[in-house]
Enzyme design. Structure first.
Site, PDB file in Angstrom:
ATOM      1  N   GLY A  78       0.780  -1.223   0.000  1.00  0.00           N
ATOM      2  CA  GLY A  78       0.000   0.000   0.000  1.00  0.00           C
ATOM      3  C   GLY A  78       0.816   1.279   0.000  1.00  0.00           C
ATOM      4  O   GLY A  78       0.273   2.376  -0.026  1.00  0.00           O
ATOM      5  N   GLN A  79       2.139   1.132   0.036  1.00  0.00           N
ATOM      6  CA  GLN A  79       2.951   2.347   0.068  1.00  0.00           C
ATOM      7  C   GLN A  79       2.739   3.167  -1.194  1.00  0.00           C
ATOM      8  O   GLN A  79       2.520   2.606  -2.264  1.00  0.00           O
ATOM      9  CB  GLN A  79       4.433   1.987   0.149  1.00  0.00           C
ATOM     10  N   ASP A  80       2.855   4.466  -1.052  1.00  0.00           N
ATOM     11  CA  ASP A  80       2.698   5.399  -2.173  1.00  0.00           C
ATOM     12  C   ASP A  80       3.348   4.902  -3.454  1.00  0.00           C
ATOM     13  O   ASP A  80       2.744   4.842  -4.510  1.00  0.00           O
ATOM     14  CB  ASP A  80       3.366   6.735  -1.818  1.00  0.00           C
ATOM     15  N   SER A  81       4.617   4.525  -3.313  1.00  0.00           N
ATOM     16  CA  SER A  81       5.414   4.162  -4.474  1.00  0.00           C
ATOM     17  C   SER A  81       4.904   2.897  -5.158  1.00  0.00           C
ATOM     18  O   SER A  81       5.189   2.649  -6.314  1.00  0.00           O
ATOM     19  CB  SER A  81       6.862   3.957  -4.065  1.00  0.00           C
ATOM     20  N   LEU A  82       4.138   2.090  -4.400  1.00  0.00           N
ATOM     21  CA  LEU A  82       3.675   0.824  -4.961  1.00  0.00           C
ATOM     22  C   LEU A  82       2.278   0.919  -5.552  1.00  0.00           C
ATOM     23  O   LEU A  82       1.873   0.100  -6.356  1.00  0.00           O
ATOM     24  CB  LEU A  82       3.684  -0.262  -3.879  1.00  0.00           C
TER      25      LEU A  82
END
Ligand code: G3D
Ligand code: MG
Length: 178
Positions: free
Chosen positions: A69-73
């Site tokens: 769920g991280q921004d980059s993902l």
């Protein structure tokens, strides 16, 4: 094909359903996936990979993908959409500040052609924490009743204890026609 024949086929085949688990970081996705695996009503297969697990329940196989769920993902979520039967959106019920981000992500997702036929299960997680939003409140904020093109369900849960997760699985089974 006749309805009866289709039903019979379903009974004997070990039908497989693809599930993707999405949500912001820290929502509880990974905890939920492993809680599903530990749930005694389900038979589980050996680990396939770090973020995908197979759960077998009443001869129905759910292949569950836990997507970061991280921004980059988040931009890579789309690569998982193909042939997806269920989208599980995990929401941290204490995270009022970021609920609108979940909402935006949800509506962007559901516009994707690959998810046209997917059913949506929203898990209002972390219900054990004082001051959490209720499932009704989250449903209201996410405007779930405005979703006309997707079958959806919201379930309150606590990934730490597993509360609410068997009901979720039951709903998914019902949706697959079991
Ligand atoms: P993610 O995979 O969505 O990023 P995780 O989220 O499953 O890693 O969970 C993030 C943190 O929230 C973890 O805490 C986890 O134990 C906690 N958590 C998950 N579900 C619940 C819940 O229902 N109740 C409570 N109280 N906590 C929950 P840590 O401290 O390990 O980072
Ligand atoms: Mg995780």
């Amino acid at each position: 094909m006749g309805v009866l024949f289709t039903k019979l086929l379903q009974l004997f085949s070990n039908s497989e359903h693809k599930v993707i688990i999405v949500g912001l970081d820290n929502a509880g996705k990974t905890t939920i996936l492993y809680q599903f695996l530990m749930n005694e009503v389900v038979h589980t297969s050996p680990t396939i990979g770090s973020n995908v697990e197979e759960i077998v329940c009443k001869k129905t196989r759910f292949v569950m993908w836990d997507i970061g769920g991280q921004d980059s993902l988040r931009s890579s979520w789309t690569t998982y959409y193909a042939n997806c039967d269920f989208v599980i959106l995990v929401v941290d019920s204490t995270d009022r500040e970021r609920l609108h981000i979940s909402k935006n992500e949800l509506y962007t997702m559901l516009q994707n052609e690959d998810l046209k036929k997917s059913r949506l299960l929203v898990l209002a997680n972390k219900q054990d924490i004082k001051g959490k939003m209720s499932a009704a409140e989250i449903s209201e904020q996410l405007k779930l009743t405005s979703l006309k093109d997707h079958t959806w369900q919201i379930q309150a849960c606590c990934a730490l204890t597993g509360e609410g997760l068997s009901q979720s699985l039951e709903w998914m089974l019902t949706q697959t026609g079991r």
